[in-house]
Design a protein around this motif. Sequence first.
Motif, short mmCIF file in Angstrom:
data_model
loop_
_atom_site.label_atom_id
_atom_site.label_comp_id
_atom_site.label_asym_id
_atom_site.label_seq_id
_atom_site.Cartn_x
_atom_site.Cartn_y
_atom_site.Cartn_z
N ALA A 1 0.68 -1.10 0.04
CA ALA A 1 0.08 0.06 -0.08
C ALA A 1 0.84 1.32 -0.03
CB ALA A 1 -0.84 0.15 1.29
N ASP A 2 1.72 1.55 -1.03
CA ASP A 2 2.60 2.69 -1.24
C ASP A 2 2.25 3.51 -2.30
OD1 ASP A 2 3.19 0.70 -3.32
OD2 ASP A 2 5.21 0.48 -2.72
N SER A 3 0.97 3.45 -3.02
CA SER A 3 0.66 4.27 -4.08
C SER A 3 1.46 3.81 -5.30
CB SER A 3 0.86 5.84 -3.84
OG SER A 3 0.21 6.22 -2.59
N GLY A 4 2.23 2.91 -5.26
CA GLY A 4 2.77 2.15 -6.59
C GLY A 4 2.02 1.96 -7.62
N THR A 5 2.34 1.84 -8.91
CA THR A 5 1.58 1.12 -9.83
C THR A 5 2.12 -0.07 -10.21
OG1 THR A 5 1.08 3.52 -10.94
CG2 THR A 5 0.76 1.48 -12.37
N TYR A 6 1.32 -0.98 -10.29
CA TYR A 6 1.65 -2.49 -10.54
C TYR A 6 1.02 -3.21 -11.51
CZ TYR A 6 3.45 -2.32 -5.61
OH TYR A 6 4.01 -2.00 -4.42
N LEU A 7 1.74 -4.06 -12.22
CA LEU A 7 1.46 -4.88 -13.29
C LEU A 7 1.74 -6.41 -12.88
CD1 LEU A 7 0.28 -5.05 -16.42
CD2 LEU A 7 2.89 -4.87 -16.97
N GLY A 8 0.61 -7.27 -13.19
CA GLY A 8 0.77 -8.72 -12.88
C GLY A 8 -0.32 -9.33 -12.42
N PRO A 9 -0.23 -10.34 -11.61
CA PRO A 9 1.08 -11.05 -11.44
C PRO A 9 1.63 -11.89 -12.35
CG PRO A 9 -0.47 -12.19 -10.34
CD PRO A 9 -1.11 -11.09 -10.87
N PHE A 10 2.97 -12.15 -12.57
CA PHE A 10 3.56 -12.82 -13.70
C PHE A 10 3.88 -14.37 -13.14
CE2 PHE A 10 4.47 -8.51 -14.70
CZ PHE A 10 4.18 -8.40 -16.27
N ILE B 1 -0.41 0.86 -18.37
CA ILE B 1 -0.84 -0.51 -17.62
C ILE B 1 -2.13 -0.62 -17.31
CG2 ILE B 1 -0.24 -1.31 -15.50
CD1 ILE B 1 2.68 -0.46 -15.69
N ALA B 2 -2.87 0.65 -16.91
CA ALA B 2 -4.30 0.69 -16.26
C ALA B 2 -4.90 0.65 -17.25
CB ALA B 2 -4.17 1.98 -15.33
N ALA B 3 -4.73 1.33 -18.62
CA ALA B 3 -6.10 1.87 -19.33
C ALA B 3 -5.84 1.29 -20.93
CB ALA B 3 -6.30 3.38 -19.29
N ARG C 1 -4.71 -9.00 -17.55
CA ARG C 1 -5.00 -9.66 -16.46
C ARG C 1 -5.21 -8.64 -15.14
NH1 ARG C 1 -1.01 -14.44 -13.66
NH2 ARG C 1 -2.75 -15.73 -12.92
N THR C 2 -4.21 -7.77 -15.12
CA THR C 2 -4.27 -6.53 -14.20
C THR C 2 -5.48 -5.78 -14.27
OG1 THR C 2 -1.93 -6.48 -14.20
CG2 THR C 2 -3.10 -4.59 -12.95
N GLN C 3 -6.01 -5.47 -15.38
CA GLN C 3 -7.35 -4.71 -15.44
C GLN C 3 -8.60 -5.49 -15.11
OE1 GLN C 3 -6.92 -3.16 -19.39
NE2 GLN C 3 -5.05 -2.20 -19.13
N ARG C 4 -8.46 -6.55 -15.35
CA ARG C 4 -9.82 -7.25 -15.07
C ARG C 4 -9.81 -7.64 -13.61
NH1 ARG C 4 -10.11 -12.48 -16.72
NH2 ARG C 4 -12.42 -12.78 -16.85
N MET C 5 -8.68 -8.13 -13.14
CA MET C 5 -8.44 -8.48 -11.76
C MET C 5 -8.73 -7.18 -10.50
SD MET C 5 -5.86 -11.56 -10.96
CE MET C 5 -4.48 -10.47 -11.25
N PRO D 1 -7.52 -5.09 -0.03
CA PRO D 1 -6.07 -5.30 -0.14
C PRO D 1 -5.67 -4.16 -0.82
CG PRO D 1 -7.29 -6.64 -2.11
CD PRO D 1 -8.43 -5.84 -1.03
N PRO D 2 -4.18 -3.95 -1.02
CA PRO D 2 -3.68 -2.90 -1.70
C PRO D 2 -4.03 -3.16 -3.14
CG PRO D 2 -2.01 -4.33 -0.81
CD PRO D 2 -3.27 -4.68 -0.11
N PRO D 3 -4.39 -2.02 -3.90
CA PRO D 3 -4.75 -2.25 -5.06
C PRO D 3 -3.34 -2.37 -5.83
CG PRO D 3 -4.94 -0.03 -4.47
CD PRO D 3 -4.74 -0.66 -3.17
N PRO D 4 -3.35 -2.84 -6.95
CA PRO D 4 -4.39 -3.68 -7.54
C PRO D 4 -4.80 -5.24 -7.39
CG PRO D 4 -2.60 -3.90 -9.33
CD PRO D 4 -2.17 -3.11 -7.91
N ALA D 5 -4.00 -5.67 -6.12
CA ALA D 5 -4.26 -6.72 -6.26
C ALA D 5 -5.53 -7.35 -5.49
CB ALA D 5 -3.02 -7.46 -4.83
N PRO D 6 -6.03 -8.62 -5.78
CA PRO D 6 -7.16 -9.08 -5.10
C PRO D 6 -6.78 -9.63 -3.57
CG PRO D 6 -6.45 -10.46 -6.73
CD PRO D 6 -5.70 -9.39 -6.70
N ALA D 7 -8.03 -10.05 -3.06
CA ALA D 7 -7.71 -10.51 -1.72
C ALA D 7 -7.63 -11.91 -1.75
CB ALA D 7 -8.88 -10.06 -0.77
N ALA D 8 -7.29 -12.53 -2.85
CA ALA D 8 -7.09 -14.00 -3.05
C ALA D 8 -5.78 -14.12 -4.12
CB ALA D 8 -8.35 -14.79 -3.62
N THR D 9 -5.62 -15.25 -4.30
CA THR D 9 -4.51 -15.51 -5.29
C THR D 9 -5.12 -15.14 -6.58
OG1 THR D 9 -5.21 -17.82 -5.91
CG2 THR D 9 -3.61 -17.45 -3.86
N ALA D 10 -4.18 -14.87 -7.71
CA ALA D 10 -4.71 -14.34 -8.91
C ALA D 10 -5.45 -15.59 -9.48
CB ALA D 10 -3.49 -14.08 -9.76
#
Length: 628
Positions: free
Chosen positions: A371-380, A448-450, A491-495, A554-563
Amino acid sequence: MTAEETSWPAAGTPYAQAPAPVPARSPAMHQVAPQASLTSAPRPVPVGVQASFDELGTPLRDVTFCVVDLETTGGSPQSAEITEIGAVKVRAGEILGEFQTLVNPGNSIPPFIAVLTGITDAMVASAPGLSSALPAFLQFAEGCVLVAHNAPFDVGFLRAAAHAHSQRWPSFEVLDTARLARRVLTRDDAPDCKLATLARYFRSGTTPKHRALGDARATVDVLHGLFERLGPLGVHTLEELSAFSSRVSPAQRRKRHLADHLPHAPGVYIFTDDRGRVLYVGKSKDLRARVRTYFTASETRSRMGEMVGLASKVTGIECATPLEAEVRELRLIAAHKPRYNRRSRFPERATWLKVTVEPFPRLSLVREVKADSGTYLGPFGSRRVAEQAVAAIHEAFPIRQCTQRLSRFPRSGSACVLAEMGRCVAPCVGAVDMETYAAHVADVQAAIAADPARVVEAASRRIGTLVVETRFEEAAVHRDRMAAFVRAAARTQRMSALARCPEVVAARRTPEGGWEAHVVRHGRLAAAGVVPRGTPARAAIDVIVSAAETVEPPPPPAPAATAEETERVLAWLELPGVRLVELSGEWSCPVGGAQSRLEWLDTAYAARDDVVLCEDRRRLRPVHRPAR
């Protein structure tokens, strides 16, 4: 309100060398050889001898195999054409002849397919059409057992071509070396059953390079290697080879009682050994029926036979819905990491690409989202694929690639070679201010986001240039980089869209007329249940919701479960007939996002997966070359 009267709005779809020849021997007759004599005695008459049951059938050394491989413009006979046919005819370890021809598909080969196969329009311009090449191949293969690696692909194309050109399809017996390898080899022998892997394992004299004749030659060596493994198992005839999948050990059959206590219901089953260690976790819509197959001829995987030999108990966990069974399976595999499960064992090893939070951000590969305001792509799934996505971004945007932290006041000095090449705006030497650099970073974040358009355009330009220069290997590298980025962005955008929603409640009709309902919170399945037919639907679903698991955001963009769990949930939500009951938050994906590019990418990858291009691109006509 009854279940029949309940109606909810539809959920949107955001979405081995060859062995030496062996003299043939008739399986039904032995002959007495004449004795040597200096007098002119009459020659003995051949004496018929009744064959034993072990001698019935056609010995493999007497069978003529035609090993075939195709190159195509895609993965489906309905939408793609054959561009090359290669075949090798072999019997008793001796090569009898080879067949090879390029085929003019009648239309332009897509650039990505040219990269994939190494076959271009110029190569097939003077090649014969399929109406000429197919009869020549069928004549070459007449009377043979047809062999291919992943035979449904190659034979499917040949059957469809025969039908399209009004050619009679011979009643070939077909042998699939990939399927046979999965029965014969264990995971300790080879990590997978791809042709390249098996060719290395059996020390083939030919390296598969995704050209038809070369791949067919490698398949011949794989076939002979598999035969050497089958001999000690008692497989010596064509009939025994065809029935090999039916070989079930008595020890396996004796364990059929382990399934007797399981219900005919959806759920998860767990195989454990005599020490209570989890060996394997699986799921099924019918627990009892599925587990029974492990003790019959239906189970052909050699590693599963090994697992059943160690198992002493099977535990079933009944689930309300098939989706709940899928999710429970994933969670149990991640928790126990059973040795006989190949997938989903290590979700914690996933890699994320992060745009760092600092005065002059850069790209970094990390293991978790913070939760640090970073932009994330994944997971790979692997670090290698993540590095490909990083390279695709650097191809499109001139952000820095160095790893040191930069302050707001960069040092003075000379820039690196990337800056001299125009690949970096060189914030390390003060060549750009923070505001200008931030604009480049914002472009990366938007891709990444759009919208991945700039990454796709930059890679496509580079690929086009390399293809024109016939530098196909380099073009394939850039294609894979682009694909890694686009797929990860999709994957990131959908999740992340589902992870942003505090709660989604959805329902779908069951075949019995009731409803199966699921509660999803921040991308995690929190509850599942079934509303029987005739039960007040809304009241029953409210009970399911009230018993749902509490899920912290969870901290975005991760879901509260495994991908993988979130993707299974998304797949269910996008099924026809799913109805939204409640939705907290906003569930949406960008219209021009990466998801819209996936079909285009999948078409390019449909024919084969991993590419090793062949340097020999000569125009070839059908030719029969008997072996010397």
